[in-house]
Design an enzyme around this catalytic site. Structure first.
Site, PDB file in Angstrom:
ATOM      1  N   LYS A 294       0.851  -1.187   0.000  1.00 32.61           N
ATOM      2  CA  LYS A 294       0.000   0.000   0.000  1.00 32.61           C
ATOM      3  C   LYS A 294       0.891   1.243   0.000  1.00 32.61           C
ATOM      4  O   LYS A 294       1.848   1.318   0.755  1.00 32.61           O
ATOM      5  CB  LYS A 294      -0.887  -0.026   1.254  1.00 32.61           C
ATOM      6  CG  LYS A 294      -2.225   0.613   1.081  1.00 32.61           C
ATOM      7  CD  LYS A 294      -3.208   0.171   2.146  1.00 32.61           C
ATOM      8  CE  LYS A 294      -4.526   0.894   1.959  1.00 32.61           C
ATOM      9  NZ  LYS A 294      -5.595   0.344   2.764  1.00 32.61           N
ATOM     10  N   GLU A 381     -20.111  -4.906   9.876  1.00 37.32           N
ATOM     11  CA  GLU A 381     -21.071  -4.085  10.604  1.00 37.32           C
ATOM     12  C   GLU A 381     -22.188  -4.922  11.223  1.00 37.32           C
ATOM     13  O   GLU A 381     -22.665  -4.625  12.321  1.00 37.32           O
ATOM     14  CB  GLU A 381     -21.660  -3.008   9.679  1.00 37.32           C
ATOM     15  CG  GLU A 381     -20.696  -1.885   9.307  1.00 37.32           C
ATOM     16  CD  GLU A 381     -19.702  -2.244   8.203  1.00 37.32           C
ATOM     17  OE1 GLU A 381     -19.811  -3.341   7.616  1.00 37.32           O
ATOM     18  OE2 GLU A 381     -18.807  -1.416   7.923  1.00 37.32           O
ATOM     19  N   ARG A 409     -26.082  -1.367   6.439  1.00 40.40           N
ATOM     20  CA  ARG A 409     -25.884  -2.803   6.249  1.00 40.40           C
ATOM     21  C   ARG A 409     -26.387  -3.620   7.434  1.00 40.40           C
ATOM     22  O   ARG A 409     -26.695  -4.790   7.295  1.00 40.40           O
ATOM     23  CB  ARG A 409     -24.385  -3.045   6.051  1.00 40.40           C
ATOM     24  CG  ARG A 409     -24.051  -4.442   5.795  1.00 40.40           C
ATOM     25  CD  ARG A 409     -22.697  -4.561   5.187  1.00 40.40           C
ATOM     26  NE  ARG A 409     -22.699  -4.135   3.805  1.00 40.40           N
ATOM     27  CZ  ARG A 409     -21.616  -4.180   3.034  1.00 40.40           C
ATOM     28  NH1 ARG A 409     -20.480  -4.601   3.539  1.00 40.40           N
ATOM     29  NH2 ARG A 409     -21.687  -3.814   1.784  1.00 40.40           N
TER      30      ARG A 409
HETATM   31  C1  LIG Z   1     -19.378  -1.567   4.530  1.00 38.52           C
HETATM   32  C2  LIG Z   1     -18.158  -0.693   4.612  1.00 38.52           C
HETATM   33  N1  LIG Z   1     -17.572  -0.486   5.801  1.00 38.52           N
HETATM   34  C3  LIG Z   1     -16.470   0.292   5.894  1.00 38.52           C
HETATM   35  C4  LIG Z   1     -15.948   0.872   4.776  1.00 38.52           C
HETATM   36  C5  LIG Z   1     -14.764   1.812   4.871  1.00 38.52           C
HETATM   37  N2  LIG Z   1     -13.611   1.293   4.137  1.00 38.52           N
HETATM   38  C6  LIG Z   1     -13.299   1.722   2.910  1.00 38.52           C
HETATM   39  S1  LIG Z   1     -11.972   0.966   2.278  1.00 38.52           S
HETATM   40  C7  LIG Z   1     -11.758   0.068   3.679  1.00 38.52           C
HETATM   41  C8  LIG Z   1     -10.606  -0.868   3.804  1.00 38.52           C
HETATM   42  C9  LIG Z   1     -10.463  -1.717   2.604  1.00 38.52           C
HETATM   43  O1  LIG Z   1      -9.368  -2.550   2.776  1.00 38.52           O
HETATM   44  P1  LIG Z   1      -9.005  -3.577   1.646  1.00 38.52           P
HETATM   45  O2  LIG Z   1     -10.255  -4.179   1.103  1.00 38.52           O
HETATM   46  O3  LIG Z   1      -7.996  -4.512   2.182  1.00 38.52           O
HETATM   47  O4  LIG Z   1      -8.413  -2.674   0.501  1.00 38.52           O
HETATM   48  P2  LIG Z   1      -7.117  -1.738   0.506  1.00 38.52           P
HETATM   49  O5  LIG Z   1      -7.596  -0.348   0.771  1.00 38.52           O
HETATM   50  O6  LIG Z   1      -6.193  -2.217   1.574  1.00 38.52           O
HETATM   51  O7  LIG Z   1      -6.562  -1.881  -0.847  1.00 38.52           O
HETATM   52  C10 LIG Z   1     -12.747   0.356   4.616  1.00 38.52           C
HETATM   53  C11 LIG Z   1     -12.838  -0.238   5.969  1.00 38.52           C
HETATM   54  C12 LIG Z   1     -16.607   0.644   3.557  1.00 38.52           C
HETATM   55  N3  LIG Z   1     -16.196   1.205   2.423  1.00 38.52           N
HETATM   56  N4  LIG Z   1     -17.688  -0.145   3.510  1.00 38.52           N
END
Ligand SMILES: Cc1ncc(C[n+]2csc(CCOP(=O)(O)OP(=O)(O)O)c2C)c(N)n1
Length: 653
Positions: A294, A381, A409
């Site tokens: 990242k 959630e 959700r």
């Molecule tokens: C239902 C929901 N909860 C929380 C989020 C906030 N959120 C956006 S990206 C993310 C982390 C994503 O991590 P990952 O899938 O590993 O992707 P990366 O950013 O590390 O590439 C979160 C918690 C969201 N988008 N949707």
């Protein structure tokens, strides 16, 4: 900087490869040796534009090679890419003819910060919430099988997507549903904060199996060094795929019936392309475990992956945020977080729960101060709410901090598990109202409407930070479900009240400006707008215009409302939420049931999905909520109504 993009302007003599990419065909037209240059140019572009506009810089810097490789091997829009969350879709945008729109990504008139089906035919599925990609991709794969076509479907999921129940539900169905699906597990070990839970540990073990990886790297170097190295390298990768189980044991994914390939170096274009080609041509569902870094290419982002997951404008060299002006009031999330620490110190029954958003919700303060009273459950959630319900049955006082939009959700868990059993769970819903740059997936506009019909729900919204603190105490003192909604960003900076309130009486509103002719009932942050509106209206019309801080959308202060409405010429409601079924509807229903005919002008967000823009002010102006527009509406409504008073009660039918 390691592998860092150079930020020096490109020399005019050396046109960028990126500028010539109009579609994925142009990516395919480049030679393999040109791809590293394209990757470097993309990184430079990502840093330049996100430093100015803000955005998800870290996730996108991590998927540059992966996205290039995907477009080398597959052909969108015929083939379908489904991105989880879709916050990492910037590179995909740059490779699918959207360089110009990308200059204003997340700004008015520019590209969305996520993927949306109406922005490009290359965006097979819109998203913004996590955990949706695998199910949607499986749906597309099965649709293909049913219609007898042969396109490929690729789901691109982050490691944190596997903390979502939906992803695991989809995984459970893959093999029963199709023989052809490519799943990319983009594993960078980070959610927004570090990824949590058993699956995160498991993935880490899979990708860091030392003996296996040491053998792998040594052999890779050896094969590359041989004459005819490319061919030998291809053979080596085939051997590696076939023998991996021997070294590290069958993976969890194989237990679900998918073929597991990996770990693959997500920054090695050659390895990516070869493995993607293999996955494309395999007649069984495949999961490619791609290990990425990242923030790759920007030292500040590599060093601070949580901050650089998504942020406002920043200095591309130092990584310093340009977002908040020095001396601005604290953000609501921090007011909440610090107050929770104070309360949880005094009462060990109080715990805080987040779904993968410790810093966004302000629960990072609790995590630092009282780690045993803090739980990050991952992007889960539904589990967060059910977990809180279970805790509450045993005398614990859980505070669930989830953004308004993500709490959608967990609706059934709110209704079926918490409210039905009247459990004392406190819900703190940050980002209620607009998230202007993010757009419709992230606006928190629906909570009042979706919660108002839940029996027993107490719904509060503070007009300032002091009320937020008092509402948190009110919720924790209440023996049932309580919800507090508050907006993104800085609190008001209002000095503390002379007579601080410990807890509010449920369902009691506050008169903040007396005046009997027009009554403006405002919820939460709209109280400030109501005061401004009242001042303008009174100055213009000479009418006595009152303002009420409702504090509670439920239970509503019916006594005050009915008494005022009987005397008023017009009741106006202001809310930073959809009007359909919202706070204004509650006022209207209350008056109708009491057979009071005083007209009600409901001002809030219309029954539509509100897009993204550079600022909240622009979106408000686009939807009739700018101060002058609200004044014009009230003026018109007053002119349209004969000066009927509430005593002209509706006649029974
Ligand atoms: C239902 C929901 N909860 C929380 C989020 C906030 N959120 C956006 S990206 C993310 C982390 C994503 O991590 P990952 O899938 O590993 O992707 P990366 O950013 O590390 O590439 C979160 C918690 C969201 N988008 N949707």
């Amino acid at each position: 900087m390691s592998d860092s993009a150079s930020l020096s302007p490109a020399s005019p003599a050396a046109p960028r490869l990126l500028d010539a990419i109009r579609s994925p065909d142009d990516v395919k037209g480049l030679s393999a040796t040109q791809l590293p240059q394209l990757a470097a140019e993309i990184r430079e572009e990502l840093i330049r534009v996100t430093a100015r506009n803000g955005g998800h810089v870290g996730p996108n810097l991590g998927v540059v090679e992966l996205t290039i490789a995907l477009h080398r091997v597959f052909s969108t829009p015929r083939d379908k890419f489904v991105f989880d969350v879709a916050h990492q879709g910037y590179v995909h945008k740059l490779l699918t003819g959207r360089l110009a729109q990308f200059q204003k990504v997340r700004q008015t008139g520019g590209a969305s910060g996520f993927l949306t089906r109406d922005e490009s035919p290359h965006d097979a599925f819109g998203a913004g919430h996590a955990g949706t990609a695998l199910s949607a991709a499986l749906g597309m794969a099965v649709a293909r099988d049913l219609s007898g076509t042969d396109e490929h479907v690729v789901a691109l999921c982050g490691d944190a997507a596997f903390t979502c129940g939906i992803t695991l539900e989809a995984l459970n169905n893959v093999v029963a549903s199709t023989r052809r699906l490519v799943v990319i597990l983009n594993d960078n070990e980070w959610s927004i904060a570090r990824n949590v839970g058993a699956i995160a540990k498991y993935l880490n073990k899979l990708s860091t199996n030392r003996t296996y990886n040491k053998v792998h790297h040594d052999l890779e170097r050896f094969f590359r060094g041989l004459p005819g190295g490319d061919e030998m390298h291809g053979l080596w990768m085939k051997w590696k795929r076939e023998t991996k189980d021997f070294f590290v044991g069958s993976s969890l994914f194989e237990k679900f019936g998918l073929r597991y390939i990996g770990p693959i170096d997500g920054h090695n274009l050659d390895e990516l392309v070869k493995n993607l080609e293999f996955a494309r041509d395999t007649d069984t569902p495949v999961i490619l475990h791609v290990v990425t870094e990242k923030g790759r290419g920007l030292e500040a982002a590599r060093a601070q992956p949580e901050k650089f997951h998504g942020l406002g404008a920043f200095d591309p060299v130092t990584g310093e945020s340009k977002a908040s002006a020095p001396g601005s009031p604290p953000a609501y999330q921090d007011v909440f977080g610090h107050e929770l620490v104070r309360l949880a110190r005094a009462d060990s029954r109080i715990v805080g729960i987040t779904g993968a958003m410790p810093s966004g919700t302000g629960l990072n303060h609790l995590a630092a101060a009282l780690p045993k009273q803090f739980f990050d459950v991952g992007i889960a959630e539904e589990h967060a709410v059910l977990f809180a319900a279970g805790l509450a049955t045993q005398g614990i006082r859980p505070v669930v901090a989830i953004y308004s939009t993500f709490l959608q959700r967990a609706y059934d868990n709110i209704l079926h598990d918490v409210a039905l059993q009247n459990l004392p769970v406190t819900f703190c819903m940050d980002r209620a109202g607009l998230s202007a740059n993010d757009g419709p997936t992230h606006h928190g506009l629906f909570d009042v409407a979706y919660l108002r019909c839940v029996p027993r729900a107490v719904i509060m919204a503070p007009k300032d930070e002091h009320e937020l603190q008092a509402m948190l105490r009110t919720a924790l003192a209440h023996d049932g479900p309580a919800f507090i909604r508050y907006p993104r960003g800085s609190a008001t900076g209002t000095p503390p009240p002379a007579a601080p309130v410990d807890t509010f009486e449920l369902g009691r509103a506050e008169i903040v400006r007396p005046g009997a002719d027009v009554q403006i009932w405002a919820l939460g942050c709209m109280v400030a707008d109501a005061l401004a509106l009242a001042a303008s209206l009174a100055a213009e019309t000479g009418l006595a215009v009152g303002v009420v801080n409702a504090r509670f959308a439920k239970p509503l202060d019916q006594d005050l409302l009915l008494a005022q409405a009987r005397e008023a010429r017009l009741v106006v409601t202001l809310e930073d939420a959809v009007v359909t079924g919202g706070f204004g509807s509650a006022v209207l229903e209350t008056l109708a049931e009491a057979r009071i005919a005083t007209p009600v002008e409901r001002i809030g967000w219309p029954d539509t999905f509100v897009g993204h823009a550079s600022s909240v002010a622009e979106l408000r102006a686009a939807h009739g909520l700018a101060p002058a527009q609200m004044l014009a509406r009230v003026r018109a409504r007053l002119a349209a109504n004969t000066p009927a008073r509430g005593s002209d009660a509706l006649q029974p039918a």
